[in-house]
Design a protein around this motif. Sequence first.
Motif: not given
Length: 253
Positions: A116-130
């Motif tokens: 399902d979609p969502g990997s881009s959100v998890a990746k972005a969270a890591h990039e933002l230090g979340l």
Amino acid sequence: MNKGKLFLVPAPLDFGCDVQAPLQDALPLGTLQTAAGITHWICENAKSARAYLKRIDAVTPLAAPLQAQHIQELPREVHKKGDHAGHFDARPLLAAALEGHDMGLLSEAGMPAVADPGSSVAKAAHELGLTVVPLTGPVSLLLALAASGLNGQNFAFVGYLPQDADARNQRIRELEALALKTGQTQLFIETPYRNVALLQALTQTLQHNTRLAVARGLTLANANVRSETVKGWRAGKPASVDERLPAVFAIGR
């Protein structure tokens, strides 16, 4: 200011089915309680997200009423085509987490970012230090694999097969050759109303000793897993799939 966390919130596997399973039978209470405390969401579809939150509220009260939930949808192209290639920048969707709010990522069924979609959100969270926190819940691919009797030590999920009949049959032969050569189980899915055509193509195209497993309606009362050689599929009762039930297909030795 402390940053919020991104919670990957699984959903039950009964999306689009005529009968829904009791929510507390499909997901742990801890997952539901954590989800109930979240008020900022990223999802595939806001309407189905609200319907799921309403079901959660019936088990454990939401921290804010439905009308006060902040719900963002992934862009249509991400929803329809997926974001697994990593080209979509999801960082703007996580602004609330940077302001200190915990956020939930939600798909329509199963674990977000897996089939399902969502990997881009998890990746972005890591990039933002979340901090990214996956919550416990049903994952149809692993449930199907576990019940199939196929190799659970070496497997691959290959998404959807081509819709064109010739291209689909060619892809089936490619996956079969890989499975038979390496022992690697090949898992794939299809839109429910195309499940009948896919099952027919599999039973007609695969070699008779190849093992085919089909897991349907997992976690539902009418769930069914059938796993046998293609020879057995051809000799047994006619292959049929309920067009309303989601299914996972697997082939292997």
